[in-house]
Design a protein around this motif. Sequence first.
Motif, PDB file in Angstrom:
ATOM      1  N   PRO A 200       3.425  -1.990  14.551  1.00 16.41           N
ATOM      2  CA  PRO A 200       2.567  -1.420  13.495  1.00 16.41           C
ATOM      3  C   PRO A 200       3.165  -1.518  12.092  1.00 16.41           C
ATOM      4  N   THR A 201       4.492  -1.538  11.970  1.00 17.94           N
ATOM      5  CA  THR A 201       5.078  -1.623  10.639  1.00 17.94           C
ATOM      6  C   THR A 201       4.742  -2.936   9.956  1.00 17.94           C
ATOM      7  N   LEU A 202       4.384  -3.957  10.748  1.00 21.02           N
ATOM      8  CA  LEU A 202       3.977  -5.241  10.178  1.00 21.02           C
ATOM      9  C   LEU A 202       2.458  -5.392  10.137  1.00 21.02           C
ATOM     10  N   LEU A 203       1.758  -4.818  11.119  1.00 25.31           N
ATOM     11  CA  LEU A 203       0.313  -5.046  11.226  1.00 25.31           C
ATOM     12  C   LEU A 203      -0.522  -4.136  10.338  1.00 25.31           C
ATOM     13  N   VAL A 204      -0.124  -2.882  10.204  1.00 29.63           N
ATOM     14  CA  VAL A 204      -1.024  -1.902   9.581  1.00 29.63           C
ATOM     15  C   VAL A 204      -0.556  -1.396   8.217  1.00 29.63           C
ATOM     16  N   GLN A 205       0.576  -1.897   7.711  1.00 31.12           N
ATOM     17  CA  GLN A 205       1.067  -1.389   6.435  1.00 31.12           C
ATOM     18  C   GLN A 205       0.039  -1.531   5.315  1.00 31.12           C
ATOM     19  N   LEU A 206      -0.458  -2.741   5.103  1.00 28.90           N
ATOM     20  CA  LEU A 206      -1.367  -2.977   3.981  1.00 28.90           C
ATOM     21  C   LEU A 206      -2.716  -2.270   4.157  1.00 28.90           C
ATOM     22  N   PRO A 207      -3.369  -2.364   5.337  1.00 30.18           N
ATOM     23  CA  PRO A 207      -4.610  -1.582   5.511  1.00 30.18           C
ATOM     24  C   PRO A 207      -4.383  -0.083   5.379  1.00 30.18           C
ATOM     25  N   ALA A 208      -3.236   0.394   5.857  1.00 29.76           N
ATOM     26  CA  ALA A 208      -2.941   1.828   5.743  1.00 29.76           C
ATOM     27  C   ALA A 208      -2.823   2.238   4.283  1.00 29.76           C
ATOM     28  N   GLY A 209      -2.222   1.389   3.466  1.00 30.71           N
ATOM     29  CA  GLY A 209      -2.113   1.694   2.044  1.00 30.71           C
ATOM     30  C   GLY A 209      -3.467   1.860   1.387  1.00 30.71           C
ATOM     31  N   VAL A 210      -4.419   1.017   1.757  1.00 27.33           N
ATOM     32  CA  VAL A 210      -5.773   1.112   1.207  1.00 27.33           C
ATOM     33  C   VAL A 210      -6.419   2.431   1.631  1.00 27.33           C
ATOM     34  N   MET A 211      -6.303   2.771   2.918  1.00 33.59           N
ATOM     35  CA  MET A 211      -6.941   3.992   3.414  1.00 33.59           C
ATOM     36  C   MET A 211      -6.321   5.242   2.789  1.00 33.59           C
ATOM     37  N   VAL A 212      -5.010   5.226   2.584  1.00 33.33           N
ATOM     38  CA  VAL A 212      -4.351   6.373   1.961  1.00 33.33           C
ATOM     39  C   VAL A 212      -4.847   6.577   0.533  1.00 33.33           C
ATOM     40  N   ASP A 213      -5.179   5.492  -0.158  1.00 33.12           N
ATOM     41  CA  ASP A 213      -5.703   5.612  -1.524  1.00 33.12           C
ATOM     42  C   ASP A 213      -7.177   5.995  -1.554  1.00 33.12           C
ATOM     43  N   ARG A 214      -7.885   5.848  -0.450  1.00 35.90           N
ATOM     44  CA  ARG A 214      -9.308   6.178  -0.414  1.00 35.90           C
ATOM     45  C   ARG A 214      -9.577   7.590   0.090  1.00 35.90           C
ATOM     46  N   LEU A 215      -8.664   8.132   0.879  1.00 40.54           N
ATOM     47  CA  LEU A 215      -8.920   9.387   1.583  1.00 40.54           C
ATOM     48  C   LEU A 215      -8.046  10.515   1.039  1.00 40.54           C
ATOM     49  N   ASN A 216      -8.370  11.725   1.452  1.00 39.09           N
ATOM     50  CA  ASN A 216      -7.558  12.890   1.127  1.00 39.09           C
ATOM     51  C   ASN A 216      -6.251  12.791   1.908  1.00 39.09           C
ATOM     52  N   ARG A 217      -5.137  12.723   1.189  1.00 38.36           N
ATOM     53  CA  ARG A 217      -3.861  12.430   1.842  1.00 38.36           C
ATOM     54  C   ARG A 217      -3.388  13.559   2.745  1.00 38.36           C
ATOM     55  N   ARG A 218      -3.661  14.772   2.366  1.00 35.54           N
ATOM     56  CA  ARG A 218      -3.286  15.902   3.226  1.00 35.54           C
ATOM     57  C   ARG A 218      -4.019  15.826   4.554  1.00 35.54           C
ATOM     58  N   ARG A 219      -5.307  15.490   4.531  1.00 38.26           N
ATOM     59  CA  ARG A 219      -6.067  15.371   5.771  1.00 38.26           C
ATOM     60  C   ARG A 219      -5.587  14.186   6.603  1.00 38.26           C
ATOM     61  N   VAL A 220      -5.215  13.102   5.938  1.00 36.93           N
ATOM     62  CA  VAL A 220      -4.673  11.945   6.667  1.00 36.93           C
ATOM     63  C   VAL A 220      -3.424  12.360   7.436  1.00 36.93           C
ATOM     64  N   MET A 221      -2.545  13.122   6.784  1.00 38.63           N
ATOM     65  CA  MET A 221      -1.331  13.580   7.450  1.00 38.63           C
ATOM     66  C   MET A 221      -1.645  14.480   8.636  1.00 38.63           C
ATOM     67  N   MET A 222      -2.642  15.348   8.485  1.00 38.15           N
ATOM     68  CA  MET A 222      -3.009  16.238   9.586  1.00 38.15           C
ATOM     69  C   MET A 222      -3.549  15.451  10.774  1.00 38.15           C
TER      70      MET A 222
ATOM     71  N   THR B 102       2.588   7.029  12.239  1.00 34.92           N
ATOM     72  CA  THR B 102       3.743   7.288  11.392  1.00 34.92           C
ATOM     73  C   THR B 102       3.652   6.495  10.095  1.00 34.92           C
ATOM     74  N   VAL B 103       3.157   5.267  10.158  1.00 39.78           N
ATOM     75  CA  VAL B 103       2.978   4.457   8.948  1.00 39.78           C
ATOM     76  C   VAL B 103       2.041   5.169   7.976  1.00 39.78           C
ATOM     77  N   PHE B 104       0.886   5.634   8.472  1.00 44.98           N
ATOM     78  CA  PHE B 104      -0.072   6.356   7.630  1.00 44.98           C
ATOM     79  C   PHE B 104       0.559   7.634   7.066  1.00 44.98           C
ATOM     80  N   TYR B 105       1.296   8.352   7.917  1.00 43.05           N
ATOM     81  CA  TYR B 105       1.884   9.625   7.510  1.00 43.05           C
ATOM     82  C   TYR B 105       2.901   9.422   6.394  1.00 43.05           C
ATOM     83  N   GLN B 106       3.788   8.444   6.555  1.00 47.18           N
ATOM     84  CA  GLN B 106       4.838   8.228   5.562  1.00 47.18           C
ATOM     85  C   GLN B 106       4.266   7.834   4.209  1.00 47.18           C
TER      86      GLN B 106
END
Length: 457
Positions: free
Chosen positions: A77-99, A137-141
């Motif tokens: 996942p550290t190679l596959l989802v890093q870039l898509p995760a970055g986009v989603m973190v910028d689109r969504l409420n980050r506290r809820r993403v962590m939860m 974990t990628v999304f959380y970090q």
Amino acid sequence: MVLGRSPMRGDGGERGERRKHALPSLRSYRDFRLLWTGSAMSVMAERCSGMAFTLLVLWHTGSESAAGLVGFASLLPTLLVQLPAGVMVDRLNRRRVMMVCVIVRMVAVATVALTLIGDTVRVWHIALVAFVQSTMTVFYQLSERAMVRGVVPPAQLGAAMATNEARSRGVNFVGHPASGAMFGLSAWLPFMSSVTLYLLSLITLLRLRGEKEPPARPAKRRRMRDDILVGLRWVWGRAYFRTALLIIAGSNLVFQGLILTVAVVIREDGGAAGTIGLIMACGGMGGLFGALAGGWLNKRLAMRQIMILAHTLWAVVMPAAVFFRQPVALGVLFFITSHIGAAVTVSGMSYQVRITPNNMQGRVGSVVMLLVSGASSLGALATGYLLEAVGSRHTLMLVSGVMVVLAVVAAVVFTRKGAAVEDRQDSEPPAQPVPAAVADGSTADPLTTLELRRTDG
């Protein structure tokens, strides 16, 4: 007789003035305390279960290839989802993403604990859970790093990053041995411990009063590919930042090679496998102290100066591994290199979070992490072939030579004319979003709002 103010009282008054204007301790910010504590428990939970996955497969199947498959699933996942995760973190409420990340990881790890009640271990199940946990974990970090700027004032961003890095290094030092010890008592114990820690982490996130609204969204929703390209172009368009990232990626590649080569050296010299663990523990301790010192260093030196100093020191100490193969000497070497590395990490993270606009924190952070993860993966892969081709001593000479080249490049790039100007330009804080309205309809100043969240506890 007229008595004048004594020098001692005058000095005390000046000290009092400095104390009056000094920034409060990070512990006084309620949201930072909650974010730090919740993330510490989350990281500890991930370390406990991550180590136990490998032990579980080895002890129940005896298959090294199966253990390798699980390890690969956790790294993918550290190679596959890093870039898509970055986009989603910028689109969504980050506290809820962590939860959500905490809940998904908690449920996934709980399924492993439940299967162990019936003494049933399926490799595909363990690999799937490892993949899911690593993905979350990628999304959380990315979300956590983006949130730090919203819970401390800009002047304390470097100290906050140093505290977070010290937390991670400390958990690394404790988590893996604790997982092994719990697994020795009972196979299900590290997994249930992870579930408990995830639950406690979720409780702290529920109490967090940080980011209530997602980052500002563009008027027109773009495709994910377009958002990824925006993040890549932003990083590539800042020559100073881009160069620093590429040099750091190169040094990460070298250190992955050093770790694998040292393990081979210990085996060739007849050392025990536990010796490798002790050497890595020395590195973990050095990283912990380096992270604690990173905030102090970050206040006194510019990023370009830290880059030059770190790579010069690495270039000086790394060749020692060619001549001193004793475990004690290698432990000292890893302590020093990890100490320096943690300080560089604190500086780099602080710099990236400070210069990145809030609505791009996720995407820019994902590009940074992808470069780091990709370099680490390539370093391990290339070193394996290199060891088979030329042996451990020549491999150590080659990786030391690469570090010398990186030190020269850093010195040339960051001492050239205009480097200081680029550093100041990149360090200028990005434009702040329009302040949110408070209850009475007036606009709230971000720093004032932050101060209102501060407590004395």
